[in-house]
Design a protein around this motif. Structure first.
Motif, PDB file in Angstrom:
ATOM      1  N   LYS A  71       0.748  -1.249   0.083  1.00  0.00           N
ATOM      2  CA  LYS A  71       0.079   0.127  -0.003  1.00  0.00           C
ATOM      3  C   LYS A  71       0.749   1.303  -0.082  1.00  0.00           C
ATOM      4  O   LYS A  71       0.527   2.295  -0.751  1.00  0.00           O
ATOM      5  CB  LYS A  71      -0.780  -0.070   1.487  1.00  0.00           C
ATOM      6  CG  LYS A  71      -1.691   1.339   1.301  1.00  0.00           C
ATOM      7  CD  LYS A  71      -2.765   1.075   2.604  1.00  0.00           C
ATOM      8  CE  LYS A  71      -3.447   2.212   3.015  1.00  0.00           C
ATOM      9  NZ  LYS A  71      -4.230   2.227   4.445  1.00  0.00           N
ATOM     10  N   GLY A  72       1.942   1.109   1.020  1.00  0.00           N
ATOM     11  CA  GLY A  72       2.873   2.440   1.001  1.00  0.00           C
ATOM     12  C   GLY A  72       3.640   2.542  -0.305  1.00  0.00           C
ATOM     13  O   GLY A  72       3.867   3.832  -0.674  1.00  0.00           O
ATOM     14  N   ARG A  73       4.064   1.613  -1.140  1.00  0.00           N
ATOM     15  CA  ARG A  73       4.631   1.832  -2.480  1.00  0.00           C
ATOM     16  C   ARG A  73       3.834   2.527  -3.467  1.00  0.00           C
ATOM     17  O   ARG A  73       4.394   3.204  -4.252  1.00  0.00           O
ATOM     18  CB  ARG A  73       5.078   0.495  -3.138  1.00  0.00           C
ATOM     19  CG  ARG A  73       6.560  -0.022  -2.240  1.00  0.00           C
ATOM     20  CD  ARG A  73       7.021  -0.939  -3.039  1.00  0.00           C
ATOM     21  NE  ARG A  73       6.541  -2.196  -3.012  1.00  0.00           N
ATOM     22  CZ  ARG A  73       6.797  -3.134  -1.697  1.00  0.00           C
ATOM     23  NH1 ARG A  73       7.363  -2.498  -0.825  1.00  0.00           N
ATOM     24  NH2 ARG A  73       6.104  -4.297  -1.713  1.00  0.00           N
ATOM     25  N   LEU A  74       2.473   2.314  -3.225  1.00  0.00           N
ATOM     26  CA  LEU A  74       1.484   3.156  -4.204  1.00  0.00           C
ATOM     27  C   LEU A  74       1.433   4.541  -3.818  1.00  0.00           C
ATOM     28  O   LEU A  74       1.065   5.288  -4.724  1.00  0.00           O
ATOM     29  CB  LEU A  74       0.040   2.520  -4.205  1.00  0.00           C
ATOM     30  CG  LEU A  74       0.130   0.947  -4.703  1.00  0.00           C
ATOM     31  CD1 LEU A  74      -1.270   0.380  -4.482  1.00  0.00           C
ATOM     32  CD2 LEU A  74       0.436   0.817  -6.204  1.00  0.00           C
ATOM     33  N   MET A  75       1.688   4.706  -2.414  1.00  0.00           N
ATOM     34  CA  MET A  75       1.533   6.299  -2.096  1.00  0.00           C
ATOM     35  C   MET A  75       2.673   6.771  -1.804  1.00  0.00           C
ATOM     36  O   MET A  75       2.973   7.877  -1.063  1.00  0.00           O
ATOM     37  CB  MET A  75       0.530   6.230  -0.793  1.00  0.00           C
ATOM     38  CG  MET A  75      -0.733   5.524  -1.021  1.00  0.00           C
ATOM     39  SD  MET A  75      -1.849   6.631  -2.293  1.00  0.00           S
ATOM     40  CE  MET A  75      -1.872   8.086  -1.261  1.00  0.00           C
ATOM     41  N   LEU A  76       3.993   6.096  -2.271  1.00  0.00           N
ATOM     42  CA  LEU A  76       5.154   6.686  -1.837  1.00  0.00           C
ATOM     43  C   LEU A  76       5.663   8.046  -1.946  1.00  0.00           C
ATOM     44  O   LEU A  76       6.125   8.756  -1.085  1.00  0.00           O
ATOM     45  CB  LEU A  76       6.475   5.958  -2.415  1.00  0.00           C
ATOM     46  CG  LEU A  76       7.563   5.826  -1.929  1.00  0.00           C
ATOM     47  CD1 LEU A  76       7.724   5.552  -0.462  1.00  0.00           C
ATOM     48  CD2 LEU A  76       8.678   4.946  -2.469  1.00  0.00           C
ATOM     49  N   HIS A  77       5.151   8.702  -2.973  1.00  0.00           N
ATOM     50  CA  HIS A  77       5.385  10.189  -3.366  1.00  0.00           C
ATOM     51  C   HIS A  77       4.757  10.832  -2.059  1.00  0.00           C
ATOM     52  O   HIS A  77       5.331  11.822  -1.756  1.00  0.00           O
ATOM     53  CB  HIS A  77       4.737  10.359  -4.804  1.00  0.00           C
ATOM     54  CG  HIS A  77       4.685  11.769  -4.798  1.00  0.00           C
ATOM     55  ND1 HIS A  77       5.992  12.616  -5.459  1.00  0.00           N
ATOM     56  CD2 HIS A  77       4.103  12.957  -4.808  1.00  0.00           C
ATOM     57  CE1 HIS A  77       5.715  13.846  -5.396  1.00  0.00           C
ATOM     58  NE2 HIS A  77       4.480  14.139  -5.244  1.00  0.00           N
ATOM     59  N   ASP A  78       3.571  10.579  -1.756  1.00  0.00           N
ATOM     60  CA  ASP A  78       2.863  11.297  -0.743  1.00  0.00           C
ATOM     61  C   ASP A  78       3.541  11.077   0.813  1.00  0.00           C
ATOM     62  O   ASP A  78       3.787  12.183   1.476  1.00  0.00           O
ATOM     63  CB  ASP A  78       1.446  11.018  -0.666  1.00  0.00           C
ATOM     64  CG  ASP A  78       0.604  11.265  -1.996  1.00  0.00           C
ATOM     65  OD1 ASP A  78       0.944  12.087  -2.655  1.00  0.00           O
ATOM     66  OD2 ASP A  78      -0.393  10.458  -2.265  1.00  0.00           O
ATOM     67  N   ILE A  79       4.176  10.006   0.807  1.00  0.00           N
ATOM     68  CA  ILE A  79       4.702   9.683   2.124  1.00  0.00           C
ATOM     69  C   ILE A  79       6.216  10.623   2.061  1.00  0.00           C
ATOM     70  O   ILE A  79       6.291  11.064   3.121  1.00  0.00           O
ATOM     71  CB  ILE A  79       5.070   8.240   2.216  1.00  0.00           C
ATOM     72  CG1 ILE A  79       3.919   7.272   2.413  1.00  0.00           C
ATOM     73  CG2 ILE A  79       6.297   8.057   3.389  1.00  0.00           C
ATOM     74  CD1 ILE A  79       4.079   5.838   2.243  1.00  0.00           C
ATOM     75  N   LEU A  80       6.715  10.444   1.174  1.00  0.00           N
ATOM     76  CA  LEU A  80       8.000  11.430   0.902  1.00  0.00           C
ATOM     77  C   LEU A  80       7.816  12.728   0.925  1.00  0.00           C
ATOM     78  O   LEU A  80       8.509  13.622   1.741  1.00  0.00           O
ATOM     79  CB  LEU A  80       8.684  11.217  -0.368  1.00  0.00           C
ATOM     80  CG  LEU A  80       9.157   9.842  -0.448  1.00  0.00           C
ATOM     81  CD1 LEU A  80       9.727   9.099  -1.742  1.00  0.00           C
ATOM     82  CD2 LEU A  80      10.470   9.428   0.678  1.00  0.00           C
ATOM     83  N   VAL A  81       6.635  13.509   0.366  1.00  0.00           N
ATOM     84  CA  VAL A  81       6.477  14.704   0.610  1.00  0.00           C
ATOM     85  C   VAL A  81       6.180  15.085   2.076  1.00  0.00           C
ATOM     86  O   VAL A  81       6.579  16.084   2.718  1.00  0.00           O
ATOM     87  CB  VAL A  81       5.277  15.044  -0.279  1.00  0.00           C
ATOM     88  CG1 VAL A  81       4.646  16.352   0.182  1.00  0.00           C
ATOM     89  CG2 VAL A  81       5.512  14.991  -1.772  1.00  0.00           C
ATOM     90  N   GLU A  82       5.569  14.290   2.724  1.00  0.00           N
ATOM     91  CA  GLU A  82       5.161  14.480   4.272  1.00  0.00           C
ATOM     92  C   GLU A  82       6.520  14.409   5.004  1.00  0.00           C
ATOM     93  O   GLU A  82       6.767  15.208   5.924  1.00  0.00           O
ATOM     94  CB  GLU A  82       4.260  13.667   4.622  1.00  0.00           C
ATOM     95  CG  GLU A  82       3.853  13.987   6.240  1.00  0.00           C
ATOM     96  CD  GLU A  82       2.320  13.625   6.563  1.00  0.00           C
ATOM     97  OE1 GLU A  82       2.154  13.501   7.770  1.00  0.00           O
ATOM     98  OE2 GLU A  82       1.812  13.602   5.805  1.00  0.00           O
ATOM     99  N   LEU A  83       7.305  13.498   4.712  1.00  0.00           N
ATOM    100  CA  LEU A  83       8.663  13.452   5.298  1.00  0.00           C
ATOM    101  C   LEU A  83       9.554  14.390   4.998  1.00  0.00           C
ATOM    102  O   LEU A  83      10.255  14.914   5.867  1.00  0.00           O
ATOM    103  CB  LEU A  83       9.387  11.883   4.967  1.00  0.00           C
ATOM    104  CG  LEU A  83       8.712  10.726   5.567  1.00  0.00           C
ATOM    105  CD1 LEU A  83       9.355   9.384   4.770  1.00  0.00           C
ATOM    106  CD2 LEU A  83       9.233  10.734   6.903  1.00  0.00           C
ATOM    107  N   MET A  84       9.311  15.132   3.957  1.00  0.00           N
ATOM    108  CA  MET A  84      10.546  16.356   3.658  1.00  0.00           C
ATOM    109  C   MET A  84       9.791  17.330   4.511  1.00  0.00           C
ATOM    110  O   MET A  84      11.018  18.356   4.709  1.00  0.00           O
ATOM    111  CB  MET A  84      10.182  16.707   1.917  1.00  0.00           C
ATOM    112  CG  MET A  84      11.293  17.434   1.535  1.00  0.00           C
ATOM    113  SD  MET A  84      10.821  18.127  -0.269  1.00  0.00           S
ATOM    114  CE  MET A  84      10.065  16.598  -0.945  1.00  0.00           C
ATOM    115  N   ASP A  85       8.895  17.481   4.854  1.00  0.00           N
ATOM    116  CA  ASP A  85       8.785  18.763   5.854  1.00  0.00           C
ATOM    117  C   ASP A  85       9.237  18.613   7.189  1.00  0.00           C
ATOM    118  O   ASP A  85       9.508  17.726   7.619  1.00  0.00           O
ATOM    119  CB  ASP A  85       7.045  18.991   5.802  1.00  0.00           C
ATOM    120  CG  ASP A  85       6.514  19.361   4.550  1.00  0.00           C
ATOM    121  OD1 ASP A  85       7.256  19.943   3.868  1.00  0.00           O
ATOM    122  OD2 ASP A  85       5.346  18.940   4.287  1.00  0.00           O
TER     123      ASP A  85
END
Length: 85
Positions: A71-85
């Protein structure tokens, strides 16, 4: 003429690059390797996002590695955007 540019990344940028590349790997990010390389505890530094995404079953911690679930691989972009903040 030299067209190459040199970019100096901050410690924060280097940590994020390491995290991003690790989460893209099937085996995930090696927590000890990250902590030793950056002299910081990745689970504490990114605690709120890691907790959020583990609770949402998008990330998991297995064998001392942070991994994206299917599930996370499908949403990895969104996860990374949040981790970037």
């Amino acid at each position: 003429r030299n067209n190459s540019e040199v970019f100096n990344l901050s410690d924060k940028d280097l940590m994020f690059e390491h995290l991003m590349m690790g989460l893209r790997l099937k085996d995930g990010l090696d927590i000890d390797a990250f902590n030793n390389r950056h002299d910081i505890n990745v689970l504490e530094y990114y605690k709120s996002a890691v907790d959020k995404f583990t609770n949402q079953k998008m990330l998991e911690i297995v064998d001392n590695k942070i991994k994206a679930t299917d599930k996370g691989r499908l949403m990895l972009h969104d996860i990374l955007v949040e981790l970037m903040d």
